[in-house]
Design a protein around this motif. Structure first.
Motif, PDB file in Angstrom:
ATOM      1  N   UNK A   1       0.829  -1.203   0.000  1.00 52.96           N
ATOM      2  CA  UNK A   1       0.000   0.000   0.000  1.00 52.96           C
ATOM      3  C   UNK A   1       0.865   1.256   0.000  1.00 52.96           C
ATOM      4  N   UNK A   2       1.993   1.188   0.653  1.00 54.77           N
ATOM      5  CA  UNK A   2       2.867   2.366   0.733  1.00 54.77           C
ATOM      6  C   UNK A   2       3.319   2.804  -0.650  1.00 54.77           C
ATOM      7  N   UNK A   3       3.248   4.123  -0.905  1.00 50.01           N
ATOM      8  CA  UNK A   3       3.521   4.639  -2.244  1.00 50.01           C
ATOM      9  C   UNK A   3       4.941   4.386  -2.717  1.00 50.01           C
ATOM     10  N   UNK A   4       5.895   4.606  -1.833  1.00 43.56           N
ATOM     11  CA  UNK A   4       7.296   4.474  -2.232  1.00 43.56           C
ATOM     12  C   UNK A   4       7.597   3.048  -2.676  1.00 43.56           C
ATOM     13  N   UNK A   5       7.259   2.086  -1.851  1.00 44.11           N
ATOM     14  CA  UNK A   5       7.599   0.715  -2.209  1.00 44.11           C
ATOM     15  C   UNK A   5       6.677   0.189  -3.317  1.00 44.11           C
ATOM     16  N   UNK A   6       5.449   0.691  -3.376  1.00 43.24           N
ATOM     17  CA  UNK A   6       4.564   0.285  -4.472  1.00 43.24           C
ATOM     18  C   UNK A   6       5.164   0.711  -5.822  1.00 43.24           C
TER      19      UNK A   6
ATOM     20  N   UNK B   1       8.732  -9.421  -6.748  1.00 41.40           N
ATOM     21  CA  UNK B   1       8.986  -7.981  -6.896  1.00 41.40           C
ATOM     22  C   UNK B   1       8.639  -7.227  -5.613  1.00 41.40           C
ATOM     23  N   UNK B   2       7.600  -7.681  -4.911  1.00 41.47           N
ATOM     24  CA  UNK B   2       7.250  -7.052  -3.628  1.00 41.47           C
ATOM     25  C   UNK B   2       8.397  -7.220  -2.632  1.00 41.47           C
ATOM     26  N   UNK B   3       8.968  -8.403  -2.584  1.00 42.70           N
ATOM     27  CA  UNK B   3      10.081  -8.651  -1.662  1.00 42.70           C
ATOM     28  C   UNK B   3      11.305  -7.817  -2.056  1.00 42.70           C
ATOM     29  N   UNK B   4      11.609  -7.801  -3.331  1.00 43.66           N
ATOM     30  CA  UNK B   4      12.739  -6.995  -3.792  1.00 43.66           C
ATOM     31  C   UNK B   4      12.492  -5.511  -3.526  1.00 43.66           C
ATOM     32  N   UNK B   5      11.252  -5.076  -3.727  1.00 42.28           N
ATOM     33  CA  UNK B   5      10.923  -3.666  -3.474  1.00 42.28           C
ATOM     34  C   UNK B   5      11.129  -3.323  -2.004  1.00 42.28           C
ATOM     35  N   UNK B   6      10.830  -4.285  -1.136  1.00 38.64           N
ATOM     36  CA  UNK B   6      11.056  -3.999   0.281  1.00 38.64           C
ATOM     37  C   UNK B   6      12.552  -3.850   0.564  1.00 38.64           C
ATOM     38  N   UNK B   7      13.348  -4.725  -0.016  1.00 39.81           N
ATOM     39  CA  UNK B   7      14.798  -4.622   0.190  1.00 39.81           C
ATOM     40  C   UNK B   7      15.327  -3.291  -0.355  1.00 39.81           C
ATOM     41  N   UNK B   8      14.756  -2.848  -1.470  1.00 36.80           N
ATOM     42  CA  UNK B   8      15.194  -1.571  -2.043  1.00 36.80           C
ATOM     43  C   UNK B   8      14.724  -0.410  -1.172  1.00 36.80           C
ATOM     44  N   UNK B   9      13.459  -0.452  -0.754  1.00 42.02           N
ATOM     45  CA  UNK B   9      12.966   0.690   0.022  1.00 42.02           C
ATOM     46  C   UNK B   9      13.594   0.708   1.415  1.00 42.02           C
ATOM     47  N   UNK B  10      14.047  -0.434   1.885  1.00 39.15           N
ATOM     48  CA  UNK B  10      14.814  -0.516   3.143  1.00 39.15           C
ATOM     49  C   UNK B  10      16.284  -0.156   2.948  1.00 39.15           C
ATOM     50  N   UNK B  11      16.669   0.078   1.691  1.00 42.74           N
ATOM     51  CA  UNK B  11      18.067   0.369   1.369  1.00 42.74           C
ATOM     52  C   UNK B  11      18.998  -0.800   1.689  1.00 42.74           C
ATOM     53  N   UNK B  12      18.478  -2.005   1.538  1.00 42.57           N
ATOM     54  CA  UNK B  12      19.353  -3.175   1.658  1.00 42.57           C
ATOM     55  C   UNK B  12      19.890  -3.580   0.299  1.00 42.57           C
ATOM     56  N   UNK B  13      19.288  -3.042  -0.743  1.00 42.54           N
ATOM     57  CA  UNK B  13      19.620  -3.443  -2.109  1.00 42.54           C
ATOM     58  C   UNK B  13      19.456  -2.216  -2.979  1.00 42.54           C
ATOM     59  N   UNK B  14      20.253  -2.094  -4.034  1.00 40.54           N
ATOM     60  CA  UNK B  14      20.081  -0.968  -4.941  1.00 40.54           C
ATOM     61  C   UNK B  14      19.107  -1.369  -6.052  1.00 40.54           C
ATOM     62  N   UNK B  15      18.464  -0.382  -6.635  1.00 43.33           N
ATOM     63  CA  UNK B  15      17.371  -0.701  -7.546  1.00 43.33           C
ATOM     64  C   UNK B  15      17.857  -1.468  -8.771  1.00 43.33           C
TER      65      UNK B  15
END
Lengths: 471, 471, 471
Positions: B15-20, B436-450
């Motif tokens: 639901x969150x805009x950034x990670x969506x 993609x949801x899991x990867x998006x979380x890692x990206x929005x958490x800054x654990x992974x680059x886009x």
């Protein structure tokens, strides 16, 4: 391609603005607190001798089985990573080649805590600002290698730079603690204490157990061929460790089995196991009985007791035979605490002045067994998420599954449990961030008020470890 | 009431805009990749004969035990759903009545993956835009029934429309693969391969095991009354399957037990079980030994090995006796991998050229056992979340619990494991979205680059399956 | 310091605006629905006699083992909390001192459901608007104590204020249900029904089992020394309970073991256990057989059956010997359902008119065993997350792990399972909020449409419990 290496200030925080802002504020209040490291495996000789660490491969790859197990899982032979064989067969000696292997395969660590810890070390300790990759391997090697030769990268200087208030190492009762003595004698202010890890003289399956008993006799002047003498020898070494600064003991058994035998039964069992050819069941029972004996001695001498069961050690026999212990081959397995701990808890679990800290590798026990036990027995506290679970998701699951039944005050803050000295600040940083994330969720859910969360953030980052371990 | 049927383009995204937004971008990059379906149970005769699928009930209800088990759980007799009885007792024949039952009870599927898959089929394959309900049942029936008669709904046309690059079916060693031969001979470009599923000739508890051995002898010309002949016969059929396109074997045992007996012990055990009256323990040991034998043959012939243990088959004996196998009565149970796989792993686990893909129905093994094993042994990889866990929440738990210890590259992407051909795109779509949801979380958490996440998204959706299964 | 006591209207809702708004709307639609409390442990004499509740400590601390187990875990002796000893040794009598102990240690409950429930009681029932703390302890004591003396705080008045449509208590077959009779005779409209809990006469390990059988004979006029007479006596009491309003039975066994013996075997086993000196295995088998017998009687008389296994009762023997049962010492342990329930399910699992509601303390069974079983067998339904898992995170895990395989309609809504009468609205409120949070996630993920979620919200809050328990 070369990517920038960015440690984002909001890393690990939730994406949602409201809870991210709360997490930020909480983290801001604890990020600079000194590090309490009550359980770990750094080498005390580093701080005693204060000599430069070796080259990048020796420092960051060879001793870190989280790193080389991942490379090995993808078919890279341990020999190519310079892991020493037991029989002395030659292995890769060139640290640049070993380093290149890590660099070429760094994508394997995406999504793992090792990646986070390494990146933090690269960035914060060595000032690197591009990601490790095939292309940047040489740049990395040169930078790290040259930095390690500088005085500000000597062990004591890093200890101070890392803002470590106290760190515990782990030693066998047969250790003379000479390095700790050297540190004490040196006048250096860094607090490096030992912890009493008696597996070599408690576990009949430990390599050299019978010889170890003989050595224990020699060191203590006690007759370890008798049950009374054996117990006296253990008391003697506990006292020595305590004088050298130890505040805790540490017990790594295959299961959580405990026993509470009569004195006569315990004595008979000891006589059997001390001759060196007992059955597997005898060994298991003896280990279980000794946990209860250790708990009783802890009531006497005040040492905090740590129990971490549940690892199938040296699962890969091929690797064990060629390379020995601690090569990333210890695999968790199902662990029962409820029945296994009952004898010990019946004996000492209601003692409010005893502290037993439980760890697990089996996360199913968090909500089912450990939180209910620690939320009731005065003697029990829960150690943090551990080993493979010392990770953001592991920490999230720990708090989500433990807090509602055990609260926060039956947990003991974070410990890093590592021999990778340089990663210690990174590990504590991850724990502080994830605890703040959990607290921020409770605040944004209106389960907790923000000033309560501020108190808790400091407790989880600093106070609880200090108190639980009597530091 | 009639609700619109909407497949929202952002379905399953956070639901969150950034990670969506991140999830959207990642998904956009993989949604149109071809489908690799390396493990499933479609019927090769569909593609060989290319005849129209049956009516809506025959296509979407009768063969889908996820659908009829839910209806049954709420008291709807299987007879009313047209499920054939073993003794030929009459059951409902009118597909419209059966279809109406599904429609009347479609609310039962709220929150289940079956609902998502069915809705996607209804919308994307049949162009329906109102929700299935009592009121719309007839509309649905007419539409689906008439569409199925059109040439663009023939199996090969759908295969192409679904953008399937390759699909594997599953056959017994006793199968002559005539349908695969027909497909090969037909000149049609669709790649439909087989997989070698030897349970009928490896498992002494399989119905007709002794007869199966005799039949195996007949097919291969080997003497399956001897251990050597039996192994030779298996090698023979593996080779045949390989020639027909197979790249993998598939093993569905009740537990993960493996064994590594001496040749003499194995031979003696074979002689016992091949006579057909061995004990349950003998059968279990033999299955375990045969997994190790299969692994050894895989080293020789390169077939990728799949192991999926842990199902209590035919738990409901009443249903089994009346309706037979595969009626939604297989229930997962607790499964140990750490001790069970040790003999096999000691024998072959360090082979970097062997690939064994593990599946589980017991999610507790993800973080405790499977990720630690796969993150170490070169031969092991992890299959995706499976059966009841082939679902959004199941996929979320899989990534959350596996990634930190095993990384992404010890997993093998998605497989659909289905006989519901029409739902294959829907199933892969859910997997791609959730990864993609899991990867998006890692990206929005800054654990992974886009850009790393973009690489990974393609690996998880396409490359890893292709590589792991050698497709 | 004194903090305000704030019950935020959005508590437990997600931080994200989109899903928070959806959760709010759903919650708004169900928050004022009447309470259905089909399983609990309130004392029927409260409603029969309608006398004022005691002082704050007697009402809120002494009977609530969630509260005093947490205090005990931090070293506060049960004697200081006024918990009565078995031998009558003196314990703290001053309720103000006991109350002060809770107040001084209220921080221990941060993050626990007890904190949420207590705060809701303090705020909503007693109108307090500052947080409980050392400083506010006296204010709290005075307020609660004086309020409890008012007519609007009498049990029946609170029952009405709480909008309870029906509440079930739990009684032994040996109970004469006199309080229920008093309520029925009183003309008061409140619906307080009993539930049939036969453990004292079904479980050979229950204290006084043999005497209980004698008493059962006396009450029913049946000869409980014979198998037929024993069964007749049970039927007799079930009928009596049913006449008194009961719609369900309740079975708290140590494991989920069931059996389906022949009549002759069952009779022989009964003769053994009824003499009072059977083995542990006999007792276990008998309990298992009796679950099947109870299920058969449920088919006859329509009583809904509840099974909640998996607690290691009285784990702390020291506390048990000094203080007795129900002192927070029951610890969950691993529980198998798949094998254990198979005999019962083979006998009665396919009966669409039988309802068996399963509970678990072992969350690993949710996705692995319970959801697959309940998603197939017509007779099975799943009870809500229970005991330590009756909490926000526990509820979240329940829905996340159960819904995809069992759907919503194989679950039975919420029950509070409590003897803490004042907390009942708070407990239902948490459940309603968390169910709305889960539904809001499905809606914001586009897995469910909002009007479907509205229907489900009412089903989960009210309709399902009413239907499953036949209320």
């Amino acid at each position: 391609m070369t990517r920038p290496l960015i440690l984002h200030p909001d890393r690990l925080f939730p994406a949602d603005k409201v809870s991210r802002e709360i997490a930020r504020n909480l983290y801001e209040s604890v990020k600079d607190l000194p590090i309490i490291s009550p359980h770990g495996h750094t080498d005390p000789s580093w701080f005693a001798d204060n000599k430069p660490f070796g080259n990048p491969a020796n420092l960051l790859i060879r001793p870190d089985h989280y790193v080389f197990r991942m490379l090995y899982s993808q078919g890279i032979a341990l020999e190519r990573l310079g892991i020493r064989t037991k029989d002395g067969t030659e292995v890769e000696q060139d640290p640049r080649k070993i380093w290149q292997l890590l660099a070429d395969n760094y994508h394997l660590f995406r999504g793992t805590p090792s990646r986070t810890w390494l990146d933090t070390v690269f960035h914060d300790v060595f000032g690197l600002d591009v990601q490790l990759s095939s292309e940047t391997a040489e740049l990395y090697y040169e930078r790290i290698d040259s930095e390690l030769k500088k005085p500000e990268f000597l062990p004591r200087a890093l200890f101070e730079r890392f803002n470590i208030e106290v760190i515990a190492t782990t030693e066998s009762p047969l250790d003379d603690l000479r390095h700790h003595q050297t540190i004490l004698d040196s006048g250096w202010k860094g607090r490096v204490i030992t912890a009493f890890r008696p597996d070599p003289v408690l576990d009949p399956d430990f390599e050299g157990f019978v010889d170890n008993l003989a050595q224990l006799a020699e060191i203590t002047g006690e007759d370890t061929s008798t049950w009374a003498g054996y117990l006296a020898a253990l008391r003697n070494r506990r006292e020595f460790f305590k004088q050298m600064g130890a505040t805790s003991t540490d017990h790594g058994h295959p299961t959580a089995t405990t026993a509470n035998l009569s004195a006569a039964e315990a004595e008979a069992l000891f006589l059997k196991v001390s001759r060196g050819n007992c059955s597997a069941a005898d060994a298991e029972l003896f280990r279980g009985q000794m946990l209860t004996e250790m708990a009783r001695m802890s009531i006497e001498d005040g040492l905090v007791m740590q129990i971490h069961p549940g690892s199938f050690r040296n699962h890969n026999k091929v690797v064990f035979e060629r390379f020995g212990r601690d090569k990333g081959c210890d695999i968790p397995s199902q662990t029962d605490y409820v029945h296994a701990l009952q004898p010990l808890l019946e004996a000492v679990g209601n003692e409010p002045d005893l502290t037993i800290i439980l760890f697990t590798l089996d996360e199913t026990s968090y909500s089912r067994e450990l939180a209910p036990l620690a939320g009731h027995y005065p003697a029990l506290k829960l150690g943090p998420s551990w080993w493979f679970h010392d990770s953001p998701e592991g920490m999230r699951r720990f708090r989500e599954q433990v807090t509602e039944t055990a609260g926060f005050y039956n947990t003991v803050g974070f410990n890093d449990d590592t021999r990778a000295f340089l990663s210690i600040p990174a590990r504590h940083d991850v724990a502080r961030r994830m605890d703040c994330v959990w607290l921020a969720q409770l605040v944004s859910d209106h389960r907790l008020q923000e000033d309560e969360a501020l108190e808790l953030a400091a407790d989880l980052a600093y106070n609880l470890a200090k108190k639980a371990y009597k530091l």
